[in-house]
Design a protein around this motif. Structure first.
Motif, short mmCIF file in Angstrom:
data_model
loop_
_atom_site.label_atom_id
_atom_site.label_comp_id
_atom_site.label_asym_id
_atom_site.label_seq_id
_atom_site.Cartn_x
_atom_site.Cartn_y
_atom_site.Cartn_z
N SER A 70 26.43 50.07 50.60
CA SER A 70 27.51 50.60 51.43
C SER A 70 28.63 51.23 50.62
O SER A 70 29.55 51.82 51.19
CB SER A 70 28.08 49.48 52.30
N GLY A 71 28.59 51.09 49.31
CA GLY A 71 29.68 51.60 48.49
C GLY A 71 30.73 50.55 48.18
O GLY A 71 31.64 50.81 47.39
N TRP A 72 30.63 49.37 48.81
CA TRP A 72 31.56 48.27 48.58
C TRP A 72 30.77 47.00 48.29
O TRP A 72 29.65 46.83 48.77
CB TRP A 72 32.47 48.05 49.78
N CYS A 73 31.34 46.12 47.51
CA CYS A 73 30.67 44.87 47.17
C CYS A 73 31.73 43.82 46.87
O CYS A 73 32.92 44.11 46.74
CB CYS A 73 29.73 45.06 45.98
N ARG A 74 31.29 42.59 46.77
CA ARG A 74 32.14 41.49 46.34
C ARG A 74 31.79 41.15 44.90
O ARG A 74 30.67 41.41 44.45
CB ARG A 74 31.92 40.27 47.24
N LEU A 75 32.71 40.56 44.19
CA LEU A 75 32.44 40.17 42.82
C LEU A 75 32.95 38.76 42.58
O LEU A 75 33.93 38.33 43.22
CB LEU A 75 33.06 41.13 41.81
N PRO A 76 32.31 37.99 41.71
CA PRO A 76 32.77 36.61 41.44
C PRO A 76 34.18 36.59 40.89
O PRO A 76 34.58 37.47 40.12
CB PRO A 76 31.75 36.10 40.42
N HIS A 77 34.92 35.58 41.29
CA HIS A 77 36.30 35.47 40.83
C HIS A 77 36.37 35.35 39.31
O HIS A 77 37.31 35.85 38.69
CB HIS A 77 36.98 34.26 41.49
#
Length: 262
Positions: A70-77
């Motif tokens: 989608s062009g966006w993601c989450r990343l680990p803190h």
């Protein structure tokens, strides 16, 4: 709120936030496909700004190790934490570097106002009368890395009043202390550590049903899987290479019994 029948997670998504023990900044809690917990940063990031090894895609309460296109993601803190593990990947894009600086400033403010006391490093040895704060617990022949002492483990089930159950998960009370030295074994495809044994709180003696209930962090009242989980079951399979600081080599001994004065 209710758990959808098709959900791969038993965890309610409302309120699954916390604070990093190292820097004090906010994190969200999710589960990996193997049920291990992971704390992504609360906001999404543009996929090109995040290395492929750090991209996470969340769906049905599970954080998958890739993006969804989608062009966006989450990343680990930990990829932006001011005090990350030494082996953690770091994000070096300009926008994410700026966010890391904001997290560092916020962490320093919490420390200056005494709102945060950074977690001290954990020693690999114990005294004769202490037990580890984050022990290795063996249930169903599998060693788990617990996030708190066994005595403090509460049920994570949601009650009918939509509150967390206040009963201990080890209910009825567990048997006497069962500390056992076991060899340090590799996890899946990870290489083995060079020799040695570790102190393990062995709960592998009760019947299978009791061990299964302990592993899912339920009390005797909330054993049905239809009940939702409020917090994460804060235990994960032991990975020696990742949890080296919490592997203790000396067996602790319980403190001497104090008679009840009457």
């Amino acid at each position: 709120m209710q758990i959808a029948a098709h959900s791969t997670s038993r965890l309610l998504r409302a309120g699954q936030t916390g604070r990093c023990r190292s820097c004090g900044n906010r994190i969200d809690w999710y589960q990996r496909p193997d049920n291990r917990p992971i704390p992504p940063h609360p906001t999404a990031a543009a996929t090109p700004d995040v290395p492929a090894a750090c991209r996470r895609h969340t769906s049905n309460g599970i954080a998958y190790p890739h993006d969804d296109g989608s062009g966006w993601c989450r990343l680990p803190h930990a990829a932006q934490c001011p005090r990350p593990p030494a082996s953690q990947h770091r994000v070096t894009s300009p926008r994410q570097t700026l966010l890391s600086r904001h997290l560092t400033v916020r962490s320093h403010r919490l420390i200056d106002t005494s709102a945060l006391t950074p977690a001290p490093s954990t020693s690999s040895t114990l005294t004769e009368t202490t037990s580890p704060d984050r022990p290795v617990v063996r249930i169903l022949l599998t060693p788990y890395h617990a996030q708190e002492p066994v005595e403090n483990m509460r049920s994570i089930a949601q009650t009918r009043q939509r509150h967390r159950c206040t009963r201990p998960s080890l209910d009825p009370p567990r048997p006497a202390e069962r500390w056992t030295p076991l060899p340090v074994q590799p996890h899946h495809s990870h290489p083995a550590l060079p020799g040695g044994t570790m102190a393990v709180h062995n709960l592998n003696h009760p019947p299978y049903g009791e061990q299964l209930r302990w592993r899912t962090r339920r009390c005797t009242t909330h054993t049905a899987l239809s009940a939702a989980d409020l917090p994460l079951a804060d235990r994960q399979p032991l990975t020696p290479l990742l949890h080296t600081a919490h592997i203790h080599t000396q067996l602790p001994h319980p403190a001497p019994h104090q008679p009840n004065p009457r």
